[in-house]
Motif scaffolding. Structure first.
Motif, PDB file in Angstrom:
ATOM      1  N   VAL A  32      32.501  -4.379  45.985  1.00 30.88           N
ATOM      2  CA  VAL A  32      33.324  -5.413  46.610  1.00 30.88           C
ATOM      3  C   VAL A  32      33.026  -6.773  45.995  1.00 30.88           C
ATOM      4  N   THR A  33      31.751  -7.067  45.861  1.00 32.56           N
ATOM      5  CA  THR A  33      31.373  -8.394  45.386  1.00 32.56           C
ATOM      6  C   THR A  33      31.154  -8.441  43.890  1.00 32.56           C
ATOM      7  N   GLN A  34      31.281  -7.272  43.252  1.00 34.66           N
ATOM      8  CA  GLN A  34      31.030  -7.175  41.816  1.00 34.66           C
ATOM      9  C   GLN A  34      29.614  -7.594  41.459  1.00 34.66           C
ATOM     10  N   LYS A  35      28.754  -7.403  42.402  1.00 31.70           N
ATOM     11  CA  LYS A  35      27.323  -7.611  42.180  1.00 31.70           C
ATOM     12  C   LYS A  35      26.605  -6.485  42.888  1.00 31.70           C
ATOM     13  N   LEU A  36      25.702  -5.838  42.208  1.00 28.66           N
ATOM     14  CA  LEU A  36      25.019  -4.711  42.811  1.00 28.66           C
ATOM     15  C   LEU A  36      23.533  -4.751  42.476  1.00 28.66           C
ATOM     16  N   PRO A  37      22.719  -4.333  43.424  1.00 29.06           N
ATOM     17  CA  PRO A  37      21.323  -4.084  43.089  1.00 29.06           C
ATOM     18  C   PRO A  37      21.200  -2.749  42.364  1.00 29.06           C
ATOM     19  N   VAL A  38      20.150  -2.569  41.682  1.00 22.38           N
ATOM     20  CA  VAL A  38      20.000  -1.343  40.901  1.00 22.38           C
ATOM     21  C   VAL A  38      20.130  -0.104  41.770  1.00 22.38           C
ATOM     22  N   LYS A  39      19.641  -0.227  42.957  1.00 25.64           N
ATOM     23  CA  LYS A  39      19.700   0.924  43.853  1.00 25.64           C
ATOM     24  C   LYS A  39      21.144   1.378  44.067  1.00 25.64           C
ATOM     25  N   ASP A  40      22.006   0.418  44.266  1.00 28.05           N
ATOM     26  CA  ASP A  40      23.413   0.764  44.486  1.00 28.05           C
ATOM     27  C   ASP A  40      24.069   1.243  43.200  1.00 28.05           C
ATOM     28  N   ILE A  41      23.576   0.767  42.104  1.00 33.84           N
ATOM     29  CA  ILE A  41      24.095   1.276  40.834  1.00 33.84           C
ATOM     30  C   ILE A  41      23.712   2.739  40.683  1.00 33.84           C
ATOM     31  N   TYR A  42      22.478   3.052  41.005  1.00 28.67           N
ATOM     32  CA  TYR A  42      22.077   4.456  41.010  1.00 28.67           C
ATOM     33  C   TYR A  42      23.016   5.277  41.893  1.00 28.67           C
ATOM     34  N   ALA A  43      23.215   4.755  43.096  1.00 36.88           N
ATOM     35  CA  ALA A  43      24.002   5.495  44.079  1.00 36.88           C
ATOM     36  C   ALA A  43      25.430   5.722  43.581  1.00 36.88           C
ATOM     37  N   TRP A  44      25.981   4.690  43.002  1.00 35.34           N
ATOM     38  CA  TRP A  44      27.360   4.828  42.514  1.00 35.34           C
ATOM     39  C   TRP A  44      27.435   5.890  41.423  1.00 35.34           C
ATOM     40  N   ILE A  45      26.477   5.864  40.550  1.00 38.54           N
ATOM     41  CA  ILE A  45      26.505   6.805  39.434  1.00 38.54           C
ATOM     42  C   ILE A  45      26.340   8.239  39.939  1.00 38.54           C
ATOM     43  N   THR A  46      25.409   8.429  40.820  1.00 36.17           N
ATOM     44  CA  THR A  46      25.211   9.787  41.329  1.00 36.17           C
ATOM     45  C   THR A  46      26.394  10.241  42.169  1.00 36.17           C
ATOM     46  N   ASP A  47      27.020   9.292  42.823  1.00 38.12           N
ATOM     47  CA  ASP A  47      28.167   9.657  43.648  1.00 38.12           C
ATOM     48  C   ASP A  47      29.361  10.048  42.786  1.00 38.12           C
ATOM     49  N   HIS A  48      29.556   9.334  41.721  1.00 44.85           N
ATOM     50  CA  HIS A  48      30.730   9.581  40.891  1.00 44.85           C
ATOM     51  C   HIS A  48      30.464  10.594  39.793  1.00 44.85           C
ATOM     52  N   PHE A  49      29.239  10.757  39.432  1.00 47.13           N
ATOM     53  CA  PHE A  49      28.889  11.687  38.364  1.00 47.13           C
ATOM     54  C   PHE A  49      27.722  12.550  38.829  1.00 47.13           C
ATOM     55  N   PRO A  50      28.049  13.602  39.550  1.00 49.34           N
ATOM     56  CA  PRO A  50      27.002  14.427  40.155  1.00 49.34           C
ATOM     57  C   PRO A  50      26.033  15.032  39.152  1.00 49.34           C
ATOM     58  N   TYR A  51      26.384  14.937  37.898  1.00 54.44           N
ATOM     59  CA  TYR A  51      25.418  15.378  36.896  1.00 54.44           C
ATOM     60  C   TYR A  51      24.066  14.717  37.120  1.00 54.44           C
ATOM     61  N   PHE A  52      24.120  13.473  37.520  1.00 55.62           N
ATOM     62  CA  PHE A  52      22.879  12.708  37.646  1.00 55.62           C
ATOM     63  C   PHE A  52      22.130  13.042  38.934  1.00 55.62           C
ATOM     64  N   GLN A  53      22.796  13.771  39.826  1.00 53.16           N
ATOM     65  CA  GLN A  53      22.088  14.123  41.051  1.00 53.16           C
ATOM     66  C   GLN A  53      20.960  15.098  40.770  1.00 53.16           C
ATOM     67  N   THR A  54      21.169  15.905  39.774  1.00 51.43           N
ATOM     68  CA  THR A  54      20.154  16.902  39.452  1.00 51.43           C
ATOM     69  C   THR A  54      19.428  16.588  38.158  1.00 51.43           C
ATOM     70  N   ALA A  55      19.856  15.542  37.496  1.00 45.97           N
ATOM     71  CA  ALA A  55      19.199  15.196  36.237  1.00 45.97           C
ATOM     72  C   ALA A  55      17.822  14.615  36.509  1.00 45.97           C
ATOM     73  N   PRO A  56      16.928  14.776  35.587  1.00 47.66           N
ATOM     74  CA  PRO A  56      15.612  14.144  35.740  1.00 47.66           C
ATOM     75  C   PRO A  56      15.759  12.633  35.872  1.00 47.66           C
ATOM     76  N   ASN A  57      14.785  12.050  36.481  1.00 46.70           N
ATOM     77  CA  ASN A  57      14.910  10.638  36.841  1.00 46.70           C
ATOM     78  C   ASN A  57      14.877   9.680  35.655  1.00 46.70           C
ATOM     79  N   GLY A  58      14.733  10.209  34.488  1.00 43.98           N
ATOM     80  CA  GLY A  58      14.676   9.324  33.338  1.00 43.98           C
ATOM     81  C   GLY A  58      15.916   8.477  33.160  1.00 43.98           C
ATOM     82  N   TRP A  59      17.026   8.971  33.664  1.00 43.12           N
ATOM     83  CA  TRP A  59      18.261   8.201  33.503  1.00 43.12           C
ATOM     84  C   TRP A  59      18.197   6.881  34.258  1.00 43.12           C
TER      85      TRP A  59
END
Length: 359
Positions: A32-59
């Motif tokens: 909404v604000t076009q500003k995100l903390p890293v945590k929310d960036i993680y969340a967005w990526i895992t939500d939209h690209f479930p590949y990262f849900q099971t990927a090792p945390n290196g990403w």
DNA sequence: CATGGTGTAAACAGGG
DNA sequence: CCCCTGTTTACACCAT
């Protein structure tokens, strides 16, 4: 609750074809604000690209690495009572680069982006935007963008952010806000440039698919610019072709719209490519070519003049600074000399550093 | 082969 | 102390 990716029926087990900078860009632009903390960036990526849900945390490390090193992203202050960490946003200067990178996805199952790619082939990277950016007056003199709805209006139910942006630009958008039920209060969105709209459109396209996009005209408010209209005809998803050129990200050391490593086709869309000649904007090719040449020359001059370096955020060290002012404590300590050097990487790295110093 | 972009791993500092 | 965040270095791989 189904994720966006699941709704789109994409091949979620595959690693997304997007670079991390693209993923971060999409995440931030989808907020909404076009500003995100890293945590929310993680969340967005895992939500939209479930590949990262099971990927090792290196990403996640890669995400943070990208945020820190990539000049496209900048850290912004936030209220001190929001916990630790900063908010991250897209640097306006580099938005064209990121949009360009989005276009360069070599393949993707996310066909919803096709229309967005075609849109941005034609109206991205305008000189006024980049110039105002280079001169560091983005905030004071944002490029004015005029978007005029055509036959198909954006559905504010689907595009609350984008329609709000259009309204913020002082545009009449027929059909907007005429719904029968009360919409959620639109978020405060400040339209800064064409890239704002493009990015928002990309996000909406990712979310909702090509149906969200009506014909949109873009009229840079410089008085002497011909109106660019994307015709709706011949723009079915079938005849839209995505570029196959990967890696046009210009991250880390690349200056704004530094296209020295890009071919003109890469830098300004793929209109002249055989793959790209059927997306329905052929009539614009001559003018686009003209604009491209003008912009290329202007960019070359601006780059030579070193403009825009002063506009960069002071929070981050530039790659050059990183080399000339190395941190004494951070980072991996130099490894002991290997018994068997891995090829010639060490000397290669040393040469690269020396080249940087000599610039 | 040189060069640049990208991804990954890792070390480290600092704050909550 | 642990975890998270942010920064930095190093290196491998790939494309041009």
């Amino acid at each position: 609750m189904a994720t966006i990716a699941e709704k789109l029926q994409v091949h979620t087990s595959l690693k997304p074809p997007y670079s991390f900078s693209c993923l971060i860009f999409m995440a931030i632009e989808d907020s909404v604000t076009q500003k995100l903390p890293v945590k929310d960036i993680y969340a967005w990526i895992t939500d939209h690209f479930p590949y990262f849900q099971t990927a090792p945390n290196g990403w996640k490390n890669s995400v943070r690495h990208n945020l820190s090193l990539n000049k496209c992203f900048k850290k912004v202050d936030k209220s001190p009572n929001v916990g630790k960490g900063s908010l991250w946003m897209v640097d306006h200067c580099y938005r064209p680069n990121l949009l360009q990178a989005l276009k360069k996805v070599p393949y993707h199952p996310y066909m919803q982006l096709e229309r967005f790619h075609a849109l941005n082939n034609n109206n991205n990277n305008t000189i006024p935007n980049s110039q105002s950016c280079r001169l560091g007056n983005v905030e004071s003199e944002p490029p004015v963008v005029s978007l005029v709805g055509r036959s198909n209006m954006l559905n504010p139910d689907l595009f609350p952010f984008l329609t709000q942006r259009l309204a913020a630009a002082g545009l009449q958008v027929p059909g907007a806000y005429t719904r029968h039920h009360n919409p959620p209060p639109p978020p405060p969105v400040h339209i800064e440039s064409q890239e704002d709209v493009n990015a928002a459109t990309a996000m909406l396209a990712l979310k909702h698919g090509p149906r969200i996009l009506g014909g949109i005209s873009v009229l840079p408010d410089r008085g002497d610019h011909a109106q660019k209209t994307i015709p709706r005809t011949h723009e079915t998803p079938q005849n839209l072709v995505i570029t196959t050129s990967p890696s046009a990200d210009h991250t880390y050391s690349a200056g704004p719209r530094s296209r020295s490593t890009l071919s003109p086709d890469e830098a300004y869309g793929e209109g002249s490519s055989s793959n790209e000649s059927s997306h329905g904007i052929d009539s614009e090719e001559d003018e686009a070519e003209e604009q491209r040449k003008i912009a290329e020359g202007a960019d070359a001059l601006l780059n030579l003049a070193g403009i825009c370096t002063a506009a960069q955020q002071p929070l981050k060290r530039t790659p050059l600074q990183s080399l000339t002012e190395p941190s004494a404590k951070r980072g991996r300590p130099p490894p002991p000399p290997p018994a068997t050097p891995s090829r010639h990487r060490a000397s290669q790295q040393q040469r690269r550093r020396e080249r940087f110093h000599n610039r």
